[in-house]
Design a protein around this motif. Sequence first.
Motif, mmCIF file in Angstrom:
data_model
loop_
_atom_site.group_PDB
_atom_site.id
_atom_site.type_symbol
_atom_site.label_atom_id
_atom_site.label_comp_id
_atom_site.label_asym_id
_atom_site.label_seq_id
_atom_site.Cartn_x
_atom_site.Cartn_y
_atom_site.Cartn_z
ATOM 1 N N ALA A 110 74.410 57.755 -10.763
ATOM 2 C CA ALA A 110 75.327 57.058 -9.858
ATOM 3 C C ALA A 110 75.561 55.618 -10.327
ATOM 4 C CB ALA A 110 74.777 57.065 -8.431
ATOM 5 N N GLU A 111 74.513 54.966 -10.805
ATOM 6 C CA GLU A 111 74.657 53.601 -11.328
ATOM 7 C C GLU A 111 75.502 53.601 -12.590
ATOM 8 O OE1 GLU A 111 71.129 51.275 -11.759
ATOM 9 O OE2 GLU A 111 70.280 51.961 -9.882
ATOM 10 N N PHE A 112 75.292 54.613 -13.432
ATOM 11 C CA PHE A 112 76.096 54.729 -14.644
ATOM 12 C C PHE A 112 77.575 54.889 -14.280
ATOM 13 C CE2 PHE A 112 78.253 57.339 -17.789
ATOM 14 C CZ PHE A 112 77.931 56.712 -18.980
ATOM 15 N N MET A 113 77.864 55.741 -13.308
ATOM 16 C CA MET A 113 79.248 55.986 -12.905
ATOM 17 C C MET A 113 79.881 54.743 -12.289
ATOM 18 S SD MET A 113 79.961 59.142 -13.716
ATOM 19 C CE MET A 113 81.065 60.089 -12.681
ATOM 20 N N ALA A 114 79.082 53.986 -11.536
ATOM 21 C CA ALA A 114 79.608 52.761 -10.940
ATOM 22 C C ALA A 114 79.978 51.747 -12.028
ATOM 23 C CB ALA A 114 78.577 52.160 -9.984
ATOM 24 N N ALA A 115 79.124 51.648 -13.054
ATOM 25 C CA ALA A 115 79.421 50.759 -14.170
ATOM 26 C C ALA A 115 80.645 51.250 -14.932
ATOM 27 C CB ALA A 115 78.215 50.662 -15.115
ATOM 28 N N TRP A 116 80.738 52.557 -15.119
ATOM 29 C CA TRP A 116 81.888 53.137 -15.821
ATOM 30 C C TRP A 116 83.184 52.812 -15.081
ATOM 31 C CZ3 TRP A 116 82.695 55.777 -20.350
ATOM 32 C CH2 TRP A 116 83.962 56.352 -20.497
ATOM 33 N N ARG A 117 83.162 52.971 -13.750
ATOM 34 C CA ARG A 117 84.368 52.756 -12.943
ATOM 35 C C ARG A 117 84.915 51.344 -13.123
ATOM 36 N NH1 ARG A 117 86.200 50.935 -8.098
ATOM 37 N NH2 ARG A 117 87.679 52.266 -6.987
ATOM 38 N N ARG A 118 84.011 50.403 -13.293
ATOM 39 C CA ARG A 118 84.431 49.005 -13.445
ATOM 40 C C ARG A 118 85.296 48.819 -14.694
ATOM 41 N NH1 ARG A 118 80.261 43.939 -14.390
ATOM 42 N NH2 ARG A 118 81.822 42.416 -15.040
ATOM 43 N N TYR A 119 84.985 49.584 -15.741
ATOM 44 C CA TYR A 119 85.699 49.395 -17.005
ATOM 45 C C TYR A 119 86.834 50.391 -17.209
ATOM 46 C CZ TYR A 119 82.178 45.996 -18.114
ATOM 47 O OH TYR A 119 81.383 44.885 -18.069
ATOM 48 N N ASP A 120 86.720 51.565 -16.600
ATOM 49 C CA ASP A 120 87.822 52.522 -16.668
ATOM 50 C C ASP A 120 88.794 52.193 -15.549
ATOM 51 O OD1 ASP A 120 89.453 54.700 -17.163
ATOM 52 O OD2 ASP A 120 88.177 56.111 -16.084
#
Length: 271
Positions: A110-120
């Motif tokens: 979930a933390e990985f996805m949250a970080a991903w969302r910031r850049y995608d």
Amino acid sequence: MATQAQQPPHLHLAELTAAQFIDIWKHFDADGNGYIEGKELENFFRELESTRRGAGVEPSHAAFTEKMREFMAKFDKNADGRIEMSELAQLLPTEENFLLCFREFVGSSAEFMAAWRRYDSDRSGYIESNELKGFLSDLLKKANRNYDDKKLNEYTKTILRMFDLNGDGKLGLSEMARLLPVQENFLLKFEGIRLTVKEFDSLFTYYDKDGNGYIDEQELDALLKDLCDKNKMDVNLKGLVDYKKSIMALSDGGKLYRTELEIVLCRDSTL
């Protein structure tokens, strides 16, 4: 000799750099599918035994089969009969192992996805290569780890070498998620589900009852249960809660739009 010319790189070294680790990975993952499996796995184990013990054992020998079974029992964490990148990272002595470090950088998918969302930012399912350095830096900061710019550049270049195979400057979500520990990579759970665009549209429309273009957490819960049942996926209640949490990390204030869910269930599987 021809056999020496084909000798896999770096297996003899006491310590590997991140770039050398990727050299080994790319050498044995011959078809580039993200796993060392089948004949690739036999070749890897034979070469590893030869390097570490000074003498290899032929795959046809009974001792080879037994040793390989013991090896897989130790390192194949999800027991799928193949070696993934994060599993390989556990058995090769990599300097400041940037793959194993992800266990510390990211507490959960979930933390990985949250970080991903910031850049995608455009929800395309990719981040541009020039954003990758910032993405990695963000993960490092979350773990309160201090890495200098030189090391960050090395990690960035190494990951680009690994994933940007066609040189288009884009990195896919499912590819980057392979850096996560196997048990945290929920995307692997949906790997066998190959929804076409038409199938995905029908599924999303069915659960988007009011037709507002997004589904909420409760609707996602029902969708995932239905998907798991139809595909006979062995998922317990905790696993389902974890998947839902990871996917909702892509949402916008609790609203999961079509393109965001498509990244997980449809788009990457057809790339």
